[in-house]
Enzyme design. Structure first.
Site, PDB file in Angstrom:
ATOM      1  N   SER A 140     -55.523  10.824 107.695  1.00  8.89           N
ATOM      2  CA  SER A 140     -56.484  10.986 108.196  1.00  8.89           C
ATOM      3  C   SER A 140     -56.817  10.706 109.607  1.00  8.89           C
ATOM      4  O   SER A 140     -56.687  10.137 110.493  1.00  8.89           O
ATOM      5  CB  SER A 140     -57.195   9.573 107.474  1.00  8.89           C
ATOM      6  OG  SER A 140     -57.708   9.115 107.455  1.00  8.89           O
ATOM      7  N   TYR A 156     -55.321  -0.620 107.224  1.00  4.97           N
ATOM      8  CA  TYR A 156     -55.171   0.942 106.528  1.00  4.97           C
ATOM      9  C   TYR A 156     -55.182   1.448 107.557  1.00  4.97           C
ATOM     10  O   TYR A 156     -53.475   2.802 107.517  1.00  4.97           O
ATOM     11  CB  TYR A 156     -57.031   1.009 106.027  1.00  4.97           C
ATOM     12  CG  TYR A 156     -57.028   2.846 106.028  1.00  4.97           C
ATOM     13  CD1 TYR A 156     -56.202   3.246 104.874  1.00  4.97           C
ATOM     14  CD2 TYR A 156     -57.813   3.644 106.355  1.00  4.97           C
ATOM     15  CE1 TYR A 156     -56.411   4.245 104.427  1.00  4.97           C
ATOM     16  CE2 TYR A 156     -57.857   4.653 106.113  1.00  4.97           C
ATOM     17  CZ  TYR A 156     -57.598   5.379 105.230  1.00  4.97           C
ATOM     18  OH  TYR A 156     -57.331   6.896 104.992  1.00  4.97           O
ATOM     19  N   LYS A 205     -51.550   4.477 108.738  1.00  4.12           N
ATOM     20  CA  LYS A 205     -51.767   6.455 108.594  1.00  4.12           C
ATOM     21  C   LYS A 205     -50.886   5.836 110.026  1.00  4.12           C
ATOM     22  O   LYS A 205     -50.356   7.865 109.772  1.00  4.12           O
ATOM     23  CB  LYS A 205     -52.979   6.624 108.717  1.00  4.12           C
ATOM     24  CG  LYS A 205     -53.788   6.663 107.202  1.00  4.12           C
ATOM     25  CD  LYS A 205     -53.444   7.358 106.184  1.00  4.12           C
ATOM     26  CE  LYS A 205     -53.458   6.993 104.692  1.00  4.12           C
ATOM     27  NZ  LYS A 205     -52.601   7.708 103.865  1.00  4.12           N
TER      28      LYS A 205
HETATM   29  N1  UFG Z   1     -72.399   4.041 104.884  1.00  4.80           N
HETATM   30  C1  UFG Z   1     -73.929   3.574 104.715  1.00  4.80           C
HETATM   31  N2  UFG Z   1     -73.709   2.585 103.618  1.00  4.80           N
HETATM   32  C2  UFG Z   1     -72.770   3.077 102.554  1.00  4.80           C
HETATM   33  C3  UFG Z   1     -71.449   3.481 102.980  1.00  4.80           C
HETATM   34  C4  UFG Z   1     -71.192   3.843 104.055  1.00  4.80           C
HETATM   35  O1  UFG Z   1     -74.303   3.808 105.414  1.00  4.80           O
HETATM   36  O2  UFG Z   1     -73.399   2.154 101.369  1.00  4.80           O
HETATM   37  C5  UFG Z   1     -72.218   4.887 106.681  1.00  4.80           C
HETATM   38  C6  UFG Z   1     -71.052   4.324 106.885  1.00  4.80           C
HETATM   39  O3  UFG Z   1     -71.445   3.782 107.888  1.00  4.80           O
HETATM   40  C7  UFG Z   1     -70.523   5.474 107.167  1.00  4.80           C
HETATM   41  C8  UFG Z   1     -70.755   6.536 106.665  1.00  4.80           C
HETATM   42  O4  UFG Z   1     -71.726   5.976 105.356  1.00  4.80           O
HETATM   43  O5  UFG Z   1     -71.770   5.752 108.765  1.00  4.80           O
HETATM   44  C9  UFG Z   1     -69.659   6.753 106.000  1.00  4.80           C
HETATM   45  O6  UFG Z   1     -69.106   6.305 105.156  1.00  4.80           O
HETATM   46  P1  UFG Z   1     -67.659   6.477 104.386  1.00  4.80           P
HETATM   47  O7  UFG Z   1     -67.727   4.924 104.010  1.00  4.80           O
HETATM   48  O8  UFG Z   1     -68.361   7.021 103.440  1.00  4.80           O
HETATM   49  O9  UFG Z   1     -66.791   6.753 104.838  1.00  4.80           O
HETATM   50  P2  UFG Z   1     -65.897   6.264 106.302  1.00  4.80           P
HETATM   51  O10 UFG Z   1     -66.477   7.152 108.070  1.00  4.80           O
HETATM   52  O11 UFG Z   1     -65.921   5.284 107.229  1.00  4.80           O
HETATM   53  O12 UFG Z   1     -64.545   6.445 106.055  1.00  4.80           O
HETATM   54  C10 UFG Z   1     -63.696   7.700 105.911  1.00  4.80           C
HETATM   55  C11 UFG Z   1     -62.227   7.292 104.577  1.00  4.80           C
HETATM   56  C12 UFG Z   1     -61.287   6.492 105.367  1.00  4.80           C
HETATM   57  C13 UFG Z   1     -61.269   6.616 107.260  1.00  4.80           C
HETATM   58  C14 UFG Z   1     -62.535   7.202 107.411  1.00  4.80           C
HETATM   59  C15 UFG Z   1     -62.339   7.226 108.894  1.00  4.80           C
HETATM   60  O13 UFG Z   1     -63.628   6.986 103.365  1.00  4.80           O
HETATM   61  O14 UFG Z   1     -60.641   6.447 104.403  1.00  4.80           O
HETATM   62  O15 UFG Z   1     -63.268   7.763 106.919  1.00  4.80           O
HETATM   63  O16 UFG Z   1     -63.475   7.017 109.890  1.00  4.80           O
HETATM   64  F1  UFG Z   1     -60.248   6.120 107.642  1.00  4.80           F
END
Ligand code: UFG
Length: 347
Positions: free
Chosen positions: A129, A154, A158
């Site tokens: 990841s 998590y 990785k």
């Molecule tokens: N977000 C919102 N509202 C929500 C959910 C997410 O605004 O309800 C935003 C988050 O703050 C972020 C973006 O949408 O800015 C993406 O969030 P995600 O949770 O979809 O994804 P992440 O980038 O946090 O996480 C992903 C993977 C993880 C990995 C990570 C590495 O899901 O497994 O990228 O950066 F670890």
């Protein structure tokens, strides 16, 4: 690679796993799935069969139990390769329950590697990841960027997994390719498989589609005051089918001995950064739905912006993500509608 070569896909009923199994079967591989349905459903196997016309062999296995992993591999001694997806992936949950993550993600990998070594299966594709990069100093981020300290257990699993693999391939006949995914999203064009959050989703896109379909009242946008053009975080969203195809290419690269070193690492993204508001607007455009959303406080642990330098994967794997953000949103939406129809149809 020969038609009928056997490949084990751990976590093959999960989101990325199931899309990869479809691609493998369509290419003529014989797939064995090992899964424990901890974050997936048995019905995914039926859906894979419907899409490909072929039912993959299924082995219910707790991969973090050594004995079970050993018997799985002993039963399938003629495997040519393993794609190891099986792992927990919720950042927040890993902070609350780190031992669960260390046990599940690390024990399973060690058990799989041990069994591969024993039965002499040479090729591993590993599901890594972009979380290993943390918030990089320079964007876009390439594979040589030094890894930052993980912000969650998590992410730690990785990084550790990549290290375990790199040490193991050095000491054995094993060859490995680790694929660092950016933000996988979208669903299969058939709308028969897709992301299936068992509980409340953590990730943005399933939260968008569940809100639009009426399962959730409102989408909270975490933070509107980041140092980005519209104030919301930036990510590199990549279509899950593009991702699945990259696994097939990585696998064939290993099986045909085309890898340039025993332990290769590739970024899988589109190379384009989109903000949370960009994804919402894309969703609204392709679905014709108005989304109920509100900008709220930042979510702890979120990096401000990250997107991939995909030059190395593009060149070496001869692979490029083909689908754009609108297609990701459209296929995710069709999948949500299909799921909703299923739950609302009387038996
Ligand atoms: N977000 C919102 N509202 C929500 C959910 C997410 O605004 O309800 C935003 C988050 O703050 C972020 C973006 O949408 O800015 C993406 O969030 P995600 O949770 O979809 O994804 P992440 O980038 O946090 O996480 C992903 C993977 C993880 C990995 C990570 C590495 O899901 O497994 O990228 O950066 F670890």
């Amino acid at each position: 690679m020969k038609k009928g070569d056997k490949v084990l896909v751990t976590g093959g009923t999960g989101y990325i796993g199931s899309h990869t199994v479809v691609e493998l079967q369509q290419k003529g591989f014989d797939v064995i799935i090992a899964d424990n349905f901890s974050n997936s459903s048995e019905s995914v196997i039926d859906s894979i069969e419907k899409i490909t016309g072929k039912r993959p062999v299924f082995e219910f296995t707790e991969l973090c139990e050594r004995e079970q992993t050993q018997s799985l591999f002993k039963k399938h001694k003629d495997l040519k390769a393993v794609i190891h997806f099986a792992a927990f992936k919720a950042v927040g949950e890993s902070v609350e329950n780190p031992l669960l993550y260390y046990k599940n993600n690390i024990f399973s990998l060690v058990n799989v590697l041990e069994a591969m070594k024993e039965i002499e299966i040479p090729n591993l594709v590993f599901s890594s990841s972009c979380t290993v990069y943390g918030q990089p100093d320079k964007l876009p981020v390439d594979e040589n960027t030094p890894l930052q300290k993980s912000s969650s257990p998590y992410g730690e699993t990785k990084q550790m997994s990549e290290k375990i693999i790199s040490d193991t391939v050095k000491a054995t006949f094993l060859n490995s390719i680790s694929l660092r995914y950016f933000n996988p999203t979208g669903a299969h064009d058939s709308a028969m498989i897709g992301e299936l959050p068992i509980e409340k989703p953590n990730n943005l896109v399933p939260f968008i589609t569940q809100t639009a379909v009426g399962k959730r009242d409102e989408l909270q946008v975490f933070g509107g005051d980041y140092n980005t053009p519209d104030g919301t975080c930036i990510r590199d969203y990549i279509h899950v089918v593009d991702l699945a195809k990259a696994h097939l290419i990585a696998l064939e690269r290993l099986m045909d001995n085309k890898n340039k070193s025993k332990n290769e690492i590739f970024n899988l993204g589109t190379g384009i950064g989109y903000s949370v508001l960009d994804t919402i607007h894309s969703f609204e455009r392709v679905s014709g739905e108005k989304l109920n959303y509100k900008i709220v406080q930042r979510r702890p642990g979120d990096v401000e912006k990250i997107y991939a330098d995909t030059t190395y994967a593009n060149k070496e794997l001869n692979w490029k993500a083909e689908r754009d953000l609108d297609n990701m949103m459209l296929t995710a939406w069709k999948w949500e509608l299909a799921l909703n129809q299923k739950t609302n149809t009387p038996a």
